[in-house]
Design a protein around this motif. Structure first.
Motif, PDB file in Angstrom:
ATOM      1  N   VAL A  34       0.842  -1.200   0.000  1.00 34.48           N
ATOM      2  CA  VAL A  34       0.000   0.000   0.000  1.00 34.48           C
ATOM      3  C   VAL A  34       0.870   1.240   0.000  1.00 34.48           C
ATOM      4  N   LEU A  35       0.623   2.141  -0.980  1.00 36.79           N
ATOM      5  CA  LEU A  35       1.265   3.451  -1.002  1.00 36.79           C
ATOM      6  C   LEU A  35       0.337   4.429  -0.306  1.00 36.79           C
ATOM      7  N   VAL A  36       0.832   5.098   0.724  1.00 37.95           N
ATOM      8  CA  VAL A  36      -0.017   5.987   1.521  1.00 37.95           C
ATOM      9  C   VAL A  36       0.703   7.298   1.783  1.00 37.95           C
ATOM     10  N   GLY A  37      -0.085   8.350   1.873  1.00 35.20           N
ATOM     11  CA  GLY A  37       0.483   9.659   2.159  1.00 35.20           C
ATOM     12  C   GLY A  37      -0.567  10.720   1.928  1.00 35.20           C
ATOM     13  N   PRO A  38      -0.277  11.959   2.294  1.00 33.18           N
ATOM     14  CA  PRO A  38      -1.246  13.041   2.112  1.00 33.18           C
ATOM     15  C   PRO A  38      -1.446  13.357   0.638  1.00 33.18           C
ATOM     16  N   SER A  39      -2.493  14.120   0.326  1.00 34.99           N
ATOM     17  CA  SER A  39      -2.751  14.528  -1.055  1.00 34.99           C
ATOM     18  C   SER A  39      -1.527  15.234  -1.634  1.00 34.99           C
ATOM     19  N   GLY A  40      -1.196  14.878  -2.883  1.00 31.07           N
ATOM     20  CA  GLY A  40      -0.058  15.502  -3.546  1.00 31.07           C
ATOM     21  C   GLY A  40       1.281  14.903  -3.212  1.00 31.07           C
ATOM     22  N   CYS A  41       1.296  13.748  -2.528  1.00 32.80           N
ATOM     23  CA  CYS A  41       2.577  13.167  -2.120  1.00 32.80           C
ATOM     24  C   CYS A  41       3.244  12.364  -3.231  1.00 32.80           C
ATOM     25  N   GLY A  42       2.523  12.084  -4.328  1.00 33.22           N
ATOM     26  CA  GLY A  42       3.119  11.352  -5.444  1.00 33.22           C
ATOM     27  C   GLY A  42       2.709   9.897  -5.544  1.00 33.22           C
ATOM     28  N   LYS A  43       1.826   9.435  -4.659  1.00 33.82           N
ATOM     29  CA  LYS A  43       1.465   8.013  -4.656  1.00 33.82           C
ATOM     30  C   LYS A  43       0.689   7.596  -5.916  1.00 33.82           C
ATOM     31  N   SER A  44      -0.295   8.396  -6.319  1.00 35.91           N
ATOM     32  CA  SER A  44      -1.074   8.050  -7.521  1.00 35.91           C
ATOM     33  C   SER A  44      -0.218   8.178  -8.773  1.00 35.91           C
ATOM     34  N   THR A  45       0.663   9.173  -8.816  1.00 34.86           N
ATOM     35  CA  THR A  45       1.560   9.319  -9.964  1.00 34.86           C
ATOM     36  C   THR A  45       2.468   8.104 -10.078  1.00 34.86           C
ATOM     37  N   THR A  46       2.961   7.604  -8.944  1.00 30.92           N
ATOM     38  CA  THR A  46       3.789   6.398  -8.947  1.00 30.92           C
ATOM     39  C   THR A  46       3.009   5.215  -9.509  1.00 30.92           C
ATOM     40  N   LEU A  47       1.771   5.060  -9.064  1.00 33.69           N
ATOM     41  CA  LEU A  47       0.930   3.963  -9.551  1.00 33.69           C
ATOM     42  C   LEU A  47       0.686   4.095 -11.052  1.00 33.69           C
ATOM     43  N   ARG A  48       0.433   5.300 -11.513  1.00 33.70           N
ATOM     44  CA  ARG A  48       0.143   5.526 -12.924  1.00 33.70           C
ATOM     45  C   ARG A  48       1.381   5.292 -13.796  1.00 33.70           C
ATOM     46  N   MET A  49       2.568   5.512 -13.247  1.00 34.71           N
ATOM     47  CA  MET A  49       3.783   5.172 -14.000  1.00 34.71           C
ATOM     48  C   MET A  49       3.947   3.667 -14.119  1.00 34.71           C
ATOM     49  N   ILE A  50       3.575   2.927 -13.078  1.00 36.87           N
ATOM     50  CA  ILE A  50       3.606   1.469 -13.163  1.00 36.87           C
ATOM     51  C   ILE A  50       2.613   0.974 -14.217  1.00 36.87           C
ATOM     52  N   PHE A 156      -2.423  -6.395  -9.823  1.00 38.88           N
ATOM     53  CA  PHE A 156      -3.580  -5.516  -9.661  1.00 38.88           C
ATOM     54  C   PHE A 156      -3.090  -4.161  -9.156  1.00 38.88           C
ATOM     55  N   LEU A 157      -3.612  -3.083  -9.739  1.00 43.56           N
ATOM     56  CA  LEU A 157      -3.320  -1.740  -9.266  1.00 43.56           C
ATOM     57  C   LEU A 157      -4.633  -1.091  -8.843  1.00 43.56           C
ATOM     58  N   PHE A 158      -4.702  -0.620  -7.603  1.00 44.20           N
ATOM     59  CA  PHE A 158      -5.912   0.004  -7.066  1.00 44.20           C
ATOM     60  C   PHE A 158      -5.610   1.465  -6.726  1.00 44.20           C
ATOM     61  N   ASP A 159      -6.380   2.392  -7.304  1.00 43.23           N
ATOM     62  CA  ASP A 159      -6.196   3.818  -7.021  1.00 43.23           C
ATOM     63  C   ASP A 159      -7.380   4.340  -6.199  1.00 43.23           C
ATOM     64  N   GLU A 160      -7.229   4.323  -4.876  1.00 43.28           N
ATOM     65  CA  GLU A 160      -8.253   4.786  -3.925  1.00 43.28           C
ATOM     66  C   GLU A 160      -9.651   4.252  -4.274  1.00 43.28           C
ATOM     67  N   PRO A 161      -9.823   2.938  -4.398  1.00 43.21           N
ATOM     68  CA  PRO A 161     -11.098   2.390  -4.872  1.00 43.21           C
ATOM     69  C   PRO A 161     -12.242   2.506  -3.877  1.00 43.21           C
ATOM     70  N   LEU A 162     -11.944   2.757  -2.599  1.00 49.09           N
ATOM     71  CA  LEU A 162     -13.010   2.787  -1.586  1.00 49.09           C
ATOM     72  C   LEU A 162     -13.395   4.208  -1.177  1.00 49.09           C
ATOM     73  N   SER A 163     -12.769   5.210  -1.757  1.00 46.01           N
ATOM     74  CA  SER A 163     -12.956   6.574  -1.256  1.00 46.01           C
ATOM     75  C   SER A 163     -14.371   7.117  -1.476  1.00 46.01           C
ATOM     76  N   ASN A 164     -15.127   6.529  -2.400  1.00 46.84           N
ATOM     77  CA  ASN A 164     -16.488   7.019  -2.650  1.00 46.84           C
ATOM     78  C   ASN A 164     -17.551   6.288  -1.834  1.00 46.84           C
ATOM     79  N   LEU A 165     -17.130   5.362  -0.991  1.00 42.25           N
ATOM     80  CA  LEU A 165     -18.081   4.576  -0.201  1.00 42.25           C
ATOM     81  C   LEU A 165     -18.264   5.188   1.189  1.00 42.25           C
ATOM     82  N   ASP A 166     -19.405   4.898   1.818  1.00 45.31           N
ATOM     83  CA  ASP A 166     -19.610   5.381   3.186  1.00 45.31           C
ATOM     84  C   ASP A 166     -18.740   4.582   4.150  1.00 45.31           C
ATOM     85  N   ALA A 167     -18.610   5.092   5.372  1.00 52.72           N
ATOM     86  CA  ALA A 167     -17.639   4.540   6.329  1.00 52.72           C
ATOM     87  C   ALA A 167     -17.873   3.052   6.611  1.00 52.72           C
ATOM     88  N   LYS A 168     -19.124   2.667   6.816  1.00 54.63           N
ATOM     89  CA  LYS A 168     -19.430   1.266   7.150  1.00 54.63           C
ATOM     90  C   LYS A 168     -19.072   0.343   5.984  1.00 54.63           C
TER      91      LYS A 168
END
Length: 375
Positions: A34-50, A156-168
């Motif tokens: 899991v790549l984790v960090g605050p917004s703008g840290c480069g994690k999604s860009t890293t995934l997209r380069m892969i 498999f590459l997952f780019d924040e797939p759960l962010s649109n779901l409610d907490a539960k």
């Protein structure tokens, strides 16, 4: 299934904006990272380069035994699940899942077998004739994962797939993704800004900030032994408390002097940080390591923190207590739910000094309380 390796990978956008800076990462076959960090840290860009959706400015990306820097996304043998699911609204669930296989010229019988097998695995067999607009967020997410599964990719590459779901639902889907990874045993790289998600899903966690990787380790290693102040403050909910002060020696003992109070360090910790005597340092303490108790590790000598209680938040099995010290307006303590603490009262809290951390000054100050901290 395959190993994914990044060697000194950098991404620079026009205007000399460096989004990813010299990232080296070795992801083992079948590992969930899991790549984790605050917004703008480069994690999604890293995934997209892969994935091949972003060009690599410098460095090398390998999937399996092949360098893929110049390989188009469709030929990298990976499957990506996006934040918005990217389903075709005019197609049924079945056709959405089958579409990629159809483009590749896979025989109809094989497509049908793969789609129905993936649907059964994900519990969406009854949804195959529906269109995306008739599905809930959780169901759409399962369809997007199913579309990736049928391809039987190397990764498999997952780019924040759960962010649109409610907490539960997010909690439920986290468990489903973990079970799915266990069944499929496919190399998985997952991006999130949610450190709780990272801690629960990853075999290893990669913590990033400003395009730089700061720590790569197992989740509990990152939590218990953060390499610097940024990692310590980012990982953990509520976040770690920080106290500014300096180390002073008195009567043969080493103390952390915060100004309003003086905390005596255990000899084991003092031996590791003695070289910082007289210098400014930051003490980090997790909320669960500050308590109203005086037993066990909380009964150490001279570990008292005089506070005034500002807010009490009962959470069922535990209670978060927000307090003020003469030098800090916001310190959070996580205590037993049945502790009798009332807002507005003055009291003494106690620290578990065997679990505190000492950092060099600054946002990226090194954790000098780790073994071999040195100067």
């Amino acid at each position: 299934m395959a190993q994914v390796v990044l060697e000194r990978v950098t991404k620079v956008y026009p205007g000399n904006v460096k989004a990813v800076d010299n990232v080296t990462l070795d992801i083992a076959d079948r590992e969930f990272v899991v790549l984790v960090g605050p917004s703008g840290c480069g994690k999604s860009t890293t995934l997209r380069m892969i994935a091949g959706l972003e060009e690599v400015s410098s460095g090398t990306v390998r999937i399996g035994d092949r360098v893929v820097n110049d390989v188009p996304p469709k030929d990298r043998d990976i499957a990506m699940v996006f934040q918005n699911y990217a389903l075709y609204p005019h197609m049924t669930v079945y056709k959405n899942m089958a579409f990629g296989l159809k483009l590749r010229g896979v025989p109809k019988r094989e497509i049908d077998q793969k789609v129905r097998e993936a649907a059964r695995l994900l519990g969406i067999e009854a949804l195959l004739d529906r269109k995306p607009k008739a599905l809930s967020g959780g169901q759409r997410q399962r369809v997007a994962v199913g579309r990736a599964i049928v391809r039987n990719p190397k990764a498999f590459l997952f780019d924040e797939p759960l962010s649109n779901l409610d907490a539960k639902l997010r909690v439920e889907m986290r468990a489903e993704l973990k079970k799915l990874h266990r069944r499929l045993a496919t190399t998985t790289i997952y991006v999130t800004h949610d450190q709780e998600e990272a801690m629960t899903l990853g075999d290893r966690v990669v913590v990033m900030k400003d395009g730089v990787v700061h720590q790569v380790a197992r989740p509990l290693e990152v939590y218990d032994h953060p390499v610097n102040r940024f990692v310590a403050g980012f990982v953990g909910t509520p976040p770690m408390n920080f106290f500014e002060g300096r180390l002073v020696r008195q009567n043969g003992h080493l103390y952390f002097d915060e100004g309003s109070c003086r905390i005596r360090l255990p000899e084991s910790l003092a031996a590791r940080v003695g070289a910082y005597e007289g210098r400014p340092v930051t003490m980090g303490v997790r909320p669960e390591d500050i308590s109203d108790r005086t037993d066990g590790n909380f009964g150490e000598p001279e570990n008292a923190l005089p506070v005034k209680v500002s807010v009490v938040e009962p959470l069922g099995d535990k209670m978060d207590v927000y307090v003020q010290t003469p030098a800090h307006d916001h310190v959070v303590c996580r205590v037993d739910a049945h502790s009798r603490i009332e807002e507005g009262t003055n009291m003494t809290m106690h620290l578990d000094l065997h679990r505190v951390h000492l950092f060099e000054s600054g946002e990226l100050g090194r954790n000098v309380s780790l073994n071999g901290g040195g100067v």
